[in-house]
Scaffold this active site. Structure first.
Site: not given
Length: 407
Positions: A122, A124, A235, A241, A313, A337, A353, A366, A378
């Site tokens: 989504l 992308d 999520q 992420k 997304g 982004e 990363c 990681c 991070c």
């Protein structure tokens, strides 16, 4: 089909993955469709330049019509010449027989049927979609897109002018793969991690423009929620992420509810598990999870006071809906982004990363600290107080401030 000769300006050696990808795209494109007026000589631009050459004393020169860079030059007989590059290149093709030019053609998609494969991610798709719109506006071509069931409701509402089809149309003049890929030179001229996602569509479609920001609305869809509410999504496609500060989401949700907001969790799944990590619906959030139609998700986001999420997304969908986005991400750099004044990242710990080209993109759970006390710092190093300050700033300033800052 004739023996295939693949060529590329990069002169890279093909590995097994590249070979399988090229074969799959050739199968998707089918037979070379464009007649040239010369028996046995056919050309099209379906997933790259494809030139079918009959047996004989033929030579071919393939170049970039703008830069003059030569991609291929040599004798070809009873072969199918195919570029490895599957994105837009302003191709110039010249065919010689017995030393004399018998055919020349320059790629021109004006008023032609152009097919786009947008993948199934989504974020992308939403990142490149402004460039599809700009491409169609520039060339007045008939755009069709490969059907993806999860995208279909959104296309029906937002882009009814772009039909979604099951296979490549017979009259397709060109077909392009549009997505966020690291495997140059086939699907992208450069590792996508090195280019902001808001610009990559221009790289893939050779469009030196800044397209208009998407402004999507789900007309006629009403979520029937009268109270002020906030949407969250905890999520993403991987746990690297996600936000892993201990009890972070629970504390944020409690504060939002105290401030008078309902909190709706709109993740596609109820939970995400990877290794020892588990991300689910936070305590206190209302369960709006599930693989619901994207036009329904869009309507919900259109009415939200803000969206709080990670690099996913749904963050891109909220951005396209004009909903202020608080994005929590240390895995990616902010340049990865879209711009939001409510981006949350801790630069004082290991970060970014995903955009580090030294990291193997196929194995970066990681990459620098896996198995140590610093694993995922991070994410774990982004504090609740920092996130809450961004959320308060976002809610205080509202949509008008967001629209002004994110034009």
């Amino acid at each position: 089909m004739k023996p295939i000769v693949f060529f590329s300006a990069a002169q890279n050696e093909m590995n097994e993955y590249h070979q399988a990808l090229l074969v799959r795209l050739m199968e998707k494109a089918g037979e070379v469709k464009g007649e040239t007026g010369i028996s046995g000589l056919r050309i099209d631009f379906n997933f790259g330049l494809r030139l079918e050459v009959p047996a004989g004393d033929f030579a071919v020169r393939v170049s970039d019509s703008e830069s003059g860079q030569v991609y291929f030059e040599g004798a070809v007989s009873n072969q199918l010449l195919a570029s490895m590059e599957k994105y837009y290149i302003p191709w110039q093709v010249e065919v010689y027989q017995s030393g004399s030019m018998v055919f020349a053609h320059r790629l021109d998609v004006t008023e032609q049927t152009v097919y786009f494969y947008l993948g199934n991610a989504l974020g992308d798709m939403l990142a490149v979609m402004p460039y599809v719109l700009a491409f169609q506006e520039k060339y007045h071509c008939r755009v069709v897109c490969e059907r993806q069931e999860n995208f279909a409701p959104l296309f029906d509402v937002c882009w009814p002018q772009f039909p979604m089809v099951e296979k490549l149309p017979e009259d397709a003049y060109a077909a392009f793969v549009l997505g966020i890929f690291q495997n140059a030179p086939i699907l992208s001229p450069t590792d996508a991690r090195s280019v902001p996602l808001t610009q990559l569509g221009g790289v893939l479609l050779h469009l030196p423009v800044v397209p208009r920001k998407l402004q999507l609305t789900a007309a006629g869809r009403n979520p029937l929620i009268e109270e002020p509410y906030v949407c969250i999504a905890t999520q993403a496609s991987g746990v690297n992420k996600c936000w892993h500060y201990p009890q972070g989401w629970k504390i944020i949700i409690k504060r939002l509810k105290q401030a008078g907001y309902r909190v709706l969790c709109i993740d596609g799944d109820r939970e995400l598990r990877q290794g020892s990590y588990h991300v689910g619906i936070p305590k206190g959030a209302e369960d709006y999870t599930g693989r619901r139609p994207l036009d329904e998700r869009l309507a919900l986001l259109n009415g939200a006071a803000c969206f709080i999420g990670v690099s996913s997304g749904l963050s891109w969908l909220a951005y396209a809906a004009g909903t202020p986005v608080v994005m929590i991400s240390g895995f990616t750099l902010p340049s990865n982004e879209f711009f939001t004044p409510y981006r949350v990242i801790n630069y004082q710990v290991c970060h970014g990363c995903h955009n580090d080209l030294r990291v193997d993109d196929k194995n970066y759970f990681c990459p620098y600290h896996q198995g140590t006390e610093r694993e995922m710092e991070c994410s774990k190093g982004i504090t609740v107080e920092y996130v809450w300050q961004k959320i308060k700033y976002c809610l205080e300033n509202g949509r008008e401030d967001w629209d002004e800052k994110c034009e």
